[in-house]
Write an enzyme that holds these catalytic residues in place. Structure first.
Site, mmCIF file in Angstrom:
data_model
loop_
_atom_site.group_PDB
_atom_site.id
_atom_site.type_symbol
_atom_site.label_atom_id
_atom_site.label_comp_id
_atom_site.label_asym_id
_atom_site.label_seq_id
_atom_site.Cartn_x
_atom_site.Cartn_y
_atom_site.Cartn_z
ATOM 1 N N GLN A 134 -1.332 5.118 -39.414
ATOM 2 C CA GLN A 134 -1.900 4.006 -40.186
ATOM 3 C C GLN A 134 -2.247 2.834 -39.271
ATOM 4 O O GLN A 134 -3.249 2.145 -39.485
ATOM 5 C CB GLN A 134 -0.913 3.562 -41.267
ATOM 6 C CG GLN A 134 -1.492 2.565 -42.260
ATOM 7 C CD GLN A 134 -2.614 3.142 -43.093
ATOM 8 O OE1 GLN A 134 -2.604 4.340 -43.394
ATOM 9 N NE2 GLN A 134 -3.583 2.321 -43.466
ATOM 10 N N ALA A 155 -4.658 -0.456 -45.671
ATOM 11 C CA ALA A 155 -3.339 -1.083 -45.596
ATOM 12 C C ALA A 155 -2.928 -1.318 -44.154
ATOM 13 O O ALA A 155 -3.177 -0.483 -43.276
ATOM 14 C CB ALA A 155 -2.309 -0.202 -46.287
ATOM 15 N N SER A 160 1.346 0.916 -46.287
ATOM 16 C CA SER A 160 0.543 1.974 -46.895
ATOM 17 C C SER A 160 1.401 2.914 -47.732
ATOM 18 O O SER A 160 2.453 3.375 -47.285
ATOM 19 C CB SER A 160 -0.181 2.789 -45.818
ATOM 20 O OG SER A 160 -0.801 3.921 -46.384
ATOM 21 N N HIS A 162 0.698 5.828 -48.282
ATOM 22 C CA HIS A 162 0.642 7.143 -47.649
ATOM 23 C C HIS A 162 1.891 7.398 -46.798
ATOM 24 O O HIS A 162 2.304 8.544 -46.640
ATOM 25 C CB HIS A 162 -0.623 7.265 -46.803
ATOM 26 C CG HIS A 162 -1.873 7.389 -47.622
ATOM 27 N ND1 HIS A 162 -2.275 8.575 -48.196
ATOM 28 C CD2 HIS A 162 -2.801 6.474 -47.983
ATOM 29 C CE1 HIS A 162 -3.402 8.394 -48.867
ATOM 30 N NE2 HIS A 162 -3.737 7.114 -48.750
ATOM 31 N N ASP A 169 -5.054 11.139 -51.527
ATOM 32 C CA ASP A 169 -6.458 10.867 -51.816
ATOM 33 C C ASP A 169 -7.090 12.189 -52.234
ATOM 34 O O ASP A 169 -7.017 13.179 -51.499
ATOM 35 C CB ASP A 169 -7.165 10.306 -50.584
ATOM 36 C CG ASP A 169 -6.687 8.907 -50.227
ATOM 37 O OD1 ASP A 169 -6.158 8.222 -51.119
ATOM 38 O OD2 ASP A 169 -6.839 8.510 -49.056
ATOM 39 N N GLU A 218 -10.089 2.188 -56.300
ATOM 40 C CA GLU A 218 -10.081 3.471 -55.598
ATOM 41 C C GLU A 218 -9.738 4.585 -56.587
ATOM 42 O O GLU A 218 -8.564 4.934 -56.758
ATOM 43 C CB GLU A 218 -9.079 3.460 -54.449
ATOM 44 C CG GLU A 218 -9.433 2.498 -53.330
ATOM 45 C CD GLU A 218 -8.526 2.634 -52.114
ATOM 46 O OE1 GLU A 218 -7.590 3.474 -52.170
ATOM 47 O OE2 GLU A 218 -8.740 1.922 -51.125
ATOM 48 N N HIS A 221 -7.374 7.544 -55.172
ATOM 49 C CA HIS A 221 -6.026 7.360 -54.635
ATOM 50 C C HIS A 221 -4.999 7.512 -55.760
ATOM 51 O O HIS A 221 -4.911 6.678 -56.655
ATOM 52 C CB HIS A 221 -5.901 5.969 -53.991
ATOM 53 C CG HIS A 221 -4.547 5.696 -53.390
ATOM 54 N ND1 HIS A 221 -4.315 5.748 -52.027
ATOM 55 C CD2 HIS A 221 -3.360 5.368 -53.953
ATOM 56 C CE1 HIS A 221 -3.049 5.457 -51.789
ATOM 57 N NE2 HIS A 221 -2.448 5.225 -52.954
#
Length: 252
Positions: A134, A155, A160, A162, A169, A218, A221
């Protein structure tokens, strides 16, 4: 109570501007209004009771309900201990981003299978990302655009979702396997937005709530919270931030 009665009575009288209502009509109107009010109040209480019974741990990194956003960062060394490789169609070969935490991965598979049974093939594009990944991604966005622009869609490292191993995603061939707002306009994106909660996922950054989430819309996401919380958020049109703020207000 007396003031409330006068208000209702006045509203009822206006319904009969061309004639005088009899006593039975007035009583019926009053009873109907009170019934509607009582029903609304009961529904509100019942809904809040549901929220109160949902256990969340927003400050616990290993929790499925950890809060990760611009104001709540993960430790740079945090790596989920139960990461597994997803078993669904994917876009990117990078083995790191083809991982999720085990429970999230299992439910992702169930969700993709359910979509396929209705004729829609979803594609996983990017799941888990380490702090370092990231950091590199965000730096590239800042150098390509500028920091203010990058902050709207990317992010900063540590913030993030993630990194939690709970976000994916998702895309489809109908949008060339890209991450685009057009995803919500194709059958796969519409199906996902209406059914993901049944598998514990929610669209994390919905349209019109950018000021709350801190990120642009988004529709690709999706974040795993577990079915109970995800369903509550979906049915009440809430972001996780709004849910937590509501709970805090009740506790004060």
């Amino acid at each position: 109570m007396f003031t409330k009665y006068l208000f209702i009575l006045g509203a009822t009288m206006s319904l009969y501007a061309c004639g005088s209502p009899n006593e039975e009509q007035l009583n019926n109107q009053l009873e109907n209004k009170e019934t509607v009010q009582n029903t609304d109040d009961c529904s509100s209480v019942e809904n809040q009771n549901k929220a109160n019974n949902i256990e969340v741990n927003p400050n616990e990194s290993n929790s499925l309900t950890v809060l990760t956003n611009k104001n709540h960062a993960l430790d740079k060394n945090y790596i989920p201990s139960d990461l597994v490789t997803i078993d669904v169609p994917y876009v990117i070969e990078n083995p790191e981003v083809r991982q999720l935490r085990q429970e999230a991965s299992e439910q992702l598979s169930n969700m993709f299978e359910a979509a396929l049974s209705e004729g829609m093939e979803l594609k996983a594009r990017s799941g888990y990302r380490s702090y370092l990944t990231q950091e590199n991604l965000y730096s590239n966005y800042v150098s390509t655009h500028d920091q203010e622009t990058a902050d709207r869609f990317s992010a900063r490292p540590g913030t993030s979702e993630h990194q939690t191993g709970l976000a994916m995603d998702i895309t489809a061939e109908s949008v060339n396997n890209e991450l685009t707002e057009e995803f919500i306009n194709v059958p796969e994106g519409k199906w996902l937005s209406q059914n993901a909660h049944q598998f514990g996922f929610v669209m994390r950054y919905p349209e019109g709530k950018e000021d709350i989430t801190g990120y642009q819309y988004e529709p690709w996401h999706y974040r795993y919270f577990g079915e109970e919380l995800a369903t509550y958020l979906y049915e009440n049109n809430l972001t996780y931030e709004e849910f937590l703020n509501n709970q805090e207000e009740l506790d004060e």
